[in-house]
Design an enzyme around this catalytic site. Sequence first.
Site, PDB file in Angstrom:
ATOM      1  N   GLU A  65       0.818  -1.209   0.000  1.00  0.00           N
ATOM      2  CA  GLU A  65       0.000   0.000   0.000  1.00  0.00           C
ATOM      3  C   GLU A  65       0.853   1.262   0.000  1.00  0.00           C
ATOM      4  OE1 GLU A  65      -3.555  -1.887   2.793  1.00  0.00           O
ATOM      5  OE2 GLU A  65      -1.862  -0.834   3.709  1.00  0.00           O
ATOM      6  N   ASP A 117      -7.561  -4.485   8.643  1.00  0.00           N
ATOM      7  CA  ASP A 117      -6.960  -3.395   7.874  1.00  0.00           C
ATOM      8  C   ASP A 117      -7.004  -3.632   6.366  1.00  0.00           C
ATOM      9  OD1 ASP A 117      -5.111  -5.406   7.636  1.00  0.00           O
ATOM     10  OD2 ASP A 117      -3.494  -4.365   8.676  1.00  0.00           O
TER      11      ASP A 117
END
Length: 359
Positions: A65, A236
């Site tokens: 990410e 998450d």
Amino acid sequence: MAPLPSKLAYVPFVSVENMMRLVHHIGIEKVLTDLADQIEADFRRWPLFDKTPRVASHSDVGVIELMPTSDGETYGFKYVNGHPKNMAEGLQTVTAFGLLADVNSGYPKLLSEMTLLTALRTAATSAMAARHLAPKGARTMAMIGNGAQSEFQCLAFKAVCGIDSVRLYDIDPAATERCARNLAGSGLTVVKCRSSQEAIEGAQIITTCTADKQYATILTDNMVGSGVHINAIGGDCPGKTELHRDILLRSRIFVEYPPQTRIEGEIQQLDPDHAVTELWQVIAGDVAGRADDRQITLFDSVGFAIEDFSALRYVAQAIAGTPFFTRLDMIADPDDPRDLFGMFQRAADGVAAYGNPLR
């Protein structure tokens, strides 16, 4: 002779070694408290920031990410991965690095490791949120999931919220033993538990932090009584949760950035329009936090770029005047900005002076 790099070419770099030295120099509980204050200060000015859900590249084994943001003067981003399978291979589940840059010029101002810093900022954010949401006088926390984040969480809640007792549980007893061993001498009373149910007995704060990338039920509805604060930090990414849906329906839910949390957090189990409260509104004084002693509050935390921005700004300030960084010759900055090739060409003089090792 080739010209020396300009002052702007050098970027302060904080390595893992120097990050550890910096934290030991300041003291870990002081760092966690300072980080909580820095993050809270940036939450108070939340509307000033550019906000976007993190850019995620998912694979069958994990996710990579990018997390960018800017307050209009400084830009920051973090690169971070999440690979639960790494643990079995002797690797970190999460690794990261981050950068700050000047918005006016675009030139970098700091490059830093963020594997250790992410652990510190995640713990500081959890404790900062609990400072606003947890029952008054809370002294005991259950720490369910005793992986790499667990000791940081326990120390942050001690330093920021005054917790003096932690009850540990992990499906791997060796992880609980390691966590208890690492917390010896911290001033915390540490209790090793044999189940999640045992761990939450008598706890006013419950932190869940597990790593499996899947829908999971670490806490069932019947396990959670009234008046507790749940700090859910394990979820998450899409498809990864820790709490039974019915717990969410009984809780008042606080989040960082709804467009990201609805995709990645515990609330991905709920309807897209289910009511949540943005934590920054509580910190800014626009919305009340905990309503009464019997309410269940839930911080559905997935981690947001502004928290990393805060952590990087803290590091940039903390290293000033210390030896805990190095300078990287990282930016090509010729005297004449139109003559990049000329700078490159003049470097040949230096090569000629020392010979070409490739020949």
